[in-house]
Design a protein around this motif. Structure first.
Motif, short mmCIF file in Angstrom:
data_model
loop_
_atom_site.label_atom_id
_atom_site.label_comp_id
_atom_site.label_asym_id
_atom_site.label_seq_id
_atom_site.Cartn_x
_atom_site.Cartn_y
_atom_site.Cartn_z
N ASP A 1 3.78 -8.21 2.27
CA ASP A 1 4.04 -6.89 1.68
C ASP A 1 3.29 -6.73 0.37
O ASP A 1 2.75 -5.66 0.08
CB ASP A 1 5.54 -6.68 1.44
N HIS A 2 3.25 -7.80 -0.41
CA HIS A 2 2.53 -7.76 -1.69
C HIS A 2 1.03 -7.55 -1.47
O HIS A 2 0.40 -6.75 -2.14
CB HIS A 2 2.79 -9.05 -2.47
N ARG A 3 0.47 -8.28 -0.50
CA ARG A 3 -0.95 -8.13 -0.19
C ARG A 3 -1.26 -6.73 0.31
O ARG A 3 -2.27 -6.13 -0.04
CB ARG A 3 -1.37 -9.16 0.86
N GLU A 4 -0.39 -6.21 1.19
CA GLU A 4 -0.59 -4.88 1.75
C GLU A 4 -0.52 -3.82 0.65
O GLU A 4 -1.33 -2.89 0.60
CB GLU A 4 0.46 -4.60 2.81
N GLY A 5 0.39 -3.97 -0.27
CA GLY A 5 0.50 -3.05 -1.40
C GLY A 5 -0.72 -3.13 -2.30
O GLY A 5 -1.21 -2.12 -2.79
N MET B 1 -3.57 -1.31 -0.58
CA MET B 1 -3.36 0.14 -0.66
C MET B 1 -3.71 0.67 -2.06
O MET B 1 -4.34 1.71 -2.19
CB MET B 1 -1.91 0.50 -0.31
N ARG B 2 -3.31 -0.08 -3.08
CA ARG B 2 -3.64 0.34 -4.45
C ARG B 2 -5.16 0.31 -4.64
O ARG B 2 -5.72 1.21 -5.27
CB ARG B 2 -2.96 -0.58 -5.47
N ARG B 3 -5.81 -0.70 -4.12
CA ARG B 3 -7.26 -0.82 -4.25
C ARG B 3 -7.95 0.34 -3.53
O ARG B 3 -8.90 0.92 -4.04
CB ARG B 3 -7.73 -2.16 -3.67
#
Length: 114
Positions: free
Chosen positions: A7-11, A14-16
């Motif tokens: 979830d942290h990587r996916e977030g 998405m921010r990037r």
């Protein structure tokens, strides 16, 4: 633990992506503003034609005037002739208006009308 890491990587991804998308939008807006600025400050006459000495020659001869940039003689260059004429007219105007530069204006006019 693994799910929270994903979830942290996916977030982070998405921010990037949002940041890249926002950067592209800003880039396109800045390019558009630059184009508008260039058009706004381009020198034109009141009728919309360019202020270049070449535009009048283009209309009369049907082809663009070419400059001989590397020529050792500049006396036949249309741009130089135009600039000389403008300088002489400014000197003559100063002579009429204030009585100054009359000798220089006369000498400049003689030198161009050889």
């Amino acid at each position: 633990m693994r799910a929270s890491l994903d979830d942290h990587r996916e977030g982070s991804v998405m921010r990037r992506r949002r940041w890249m998308f926002a950067s592209l939008i800003v880039l396109f807006v800045m390019a558009g503003l630059f184009a508008v600025l260039i058009v706004a400050i381009s020198p034109t006459k009141s009728d919309g034609t360019a202020l270049s000495g070449y535009s009048s020659q283009m209309r009369t001869t049907g082809r663009a005037a070419s400059r001989k940039v590397y020529s050792p003689t500049i006396s036949n260059d249309p741009y130089v002739i135009d600039q000389w004429e403008k300088s002489i007219q400014a000197l003559e105007r100063a002579c009429r208006d204030s009585g100054e530069y009359c000798e220089q204006a006369a000498q400049a006019r003689r030198s161009i009308n050889r």
